[in-house]
Write an enzyme that holds these catalytic residues in place. Structure first.
Site, mmCIF file in Angstrom:
data_model
loop_
_atom_site.group_PDB
_atom_site.id
_atom_site.type_symbol
_atom_site.label_atom_id
_atom_site.label_comp_id
_atom_site.label_asym_id
_atom_site.label_seq_id
_atom_site.Cartn_x
_atom_site.Cartn_y
_atom_site.Cartn_z
ATOM 1 N N LYS A 71 0.790 -1.232 0.000
ATOM 2 C CA LYS A 71 0.000 0.000 0.000
ATOM 3 C C LYS A 71 0.824 1.284 0.000
ATOM 4 C CE LYS A 71 -4.181 -1.622 2.267
ATOM 5 N NZ LYS A 71 -5.227 -1.313 3.239
ATOM 6 N N ASP A 107 -10.015 3.288 2.489
ATOM 7 C CA ASP A 107 -10.125 2.669 3.825
ATOM 8 C C ASP A 107 -10.733 3.641 4.836
ATOM 9 O OD1 ASP A 107 -9.063 0.192 3.140
ATOM 10 O OD2 ASP A 107 -7.011 0.844 3.486
#
Ligand code: ATR
Length: 286
Positions: A71, A107
């Site tokens: 990520k 997220d």
């Protein structure tokens, strides 16, 4: 929809990916809306990330989800980052827009939607986040300028300190930090309204563990556990028994997925279909 020469590919990259629930969630949604998309998962080791992103460009893959441990590193390989990905320094969603790879992070927005869906108003809440890893970072960034007071507690205090100081700088908000020892947790939780478990404590195969002593849970608290496997963690079970409002990690997983889906397709995600697909994948439905 039959797979054809026009089918657009969205893929998860990370390591490992075998246990991901995203393929089930997204393929159920594509199918339900009759969209000519398909979602697959590719295990990409860190040392192959650059080659994988070159492959995305060469193959004109339409969209990506990015998971651990890629990520952070993927951000430097993209052409553009949206506000959330830039602030967090981490990307979980990529859109290939006519050859330009744009990175997003859904997220944080997923956590916010899960909280909103539970009918919780954040404005005045003293919020305590347990953990200071990747999941905590995403949630903390999305909450930093929305809650009354934010406290980050982590086993490794230096990580909580680093995150708190980063948040203070970015959002000019008051963020405190501390350890995850029982004394600090008891004192911070005594007047907390919202407690978010962003540690991996309670996750299978350690489902008999809880990050906090259940005696600290009051009926007027909201307990949000980012762990979704098991669906009902020991923390959530104890919170329900204490009469507190609970939010499950599945809800965050669903809403981050819904936000990614919208980025790739331009269409609102069919939340109910995706929720059922997730529960099925977790074995809740036959
Ligand atoms: P994720 O991306 O899921 O957040 P991560 O970045 O590896 O995963 O972060 C895991 C978090 O769980 C960290 O806050 C970690 O604490 P440390 O920073 O001290 O390692 C926390 N964690 C993991 N196991 C733990 C345990 N047994 N007790 C307390 N905290 C734990």
């Amino acid at each position: 929809m039959e797979v054809s020469g026009r089918t657009k590919l969205c893929a998860l990259i990370g390591d490992p990916v075998e246990h991901s629930l995203s393929p089930m969630m997204h393929n159920a949604a594509f199918k339900h809306l009759n969209l000519d998309f398909i979602y697959l998962a590719f295990r990409v080791e860190k040392h192959n990330l650059k080659a994988a992103i070159e492959g995305v460009r060469a193959l004109k893959i339409h969209g990506l989800n990015v998971t651990k441990p890629l990520k952070v590193d993927v951000a430097a390989l993209l052409d553009e980052l949206d506000f959330s990905a830039r602030n967090m320094g981490a990307v979980n969603t990529v859109l290939n827009q006519n050859g330009r790879l744009i990175g997003y992070n859904t997220d944080g927005v997923g956590a916010l939607s899960a909280i909103q869906e539970a009918g919780v108003e954040l404005e005045e809440l003293k919020t305590v986040i347990l953990g200071a890893g990747g999941a905590s970072r995403a949630v903390a960034h999305s909450l930093a300028n929305k809650v009354g007071e934010l406290v980050i507690l982590n086993r490794t205090i230096s990580k909580a300190e680093r995150l708190a100081s980063e948040l203070k700088k970015l959002y000019q908000s008051e963020v405190r930090y501390g350890g995850l020892d029982s004394q600090t947790v008891a004192s911070e939780l005594s007047d907390a309204d919202l407690v978010i478990n962003a540690t991996s404590v309670g996750m299978k195969p350690n489902e008999n563990a809880s990050p906090i002593n259940s005696e600290l849970i009051r009926p007027d608290m909201v307990i949000f556990d980012l762990v979704y496997n098991p669906l009902e963690t020991l923390l959530l079970r104890k919170a329900k028994e204490a009469g507190a409002k609970t939010i499950s990690g599945l809800s965050m997983l669903l809403h981050q997925g819904a936000a990614s889906f919208k980025i790739w397709t331009g269409v609102d995600a069919p939340l109910d279909v995706m929720r059922v697909a997730l529960k099925k994948a977790l074995g809740e439905y036959p």
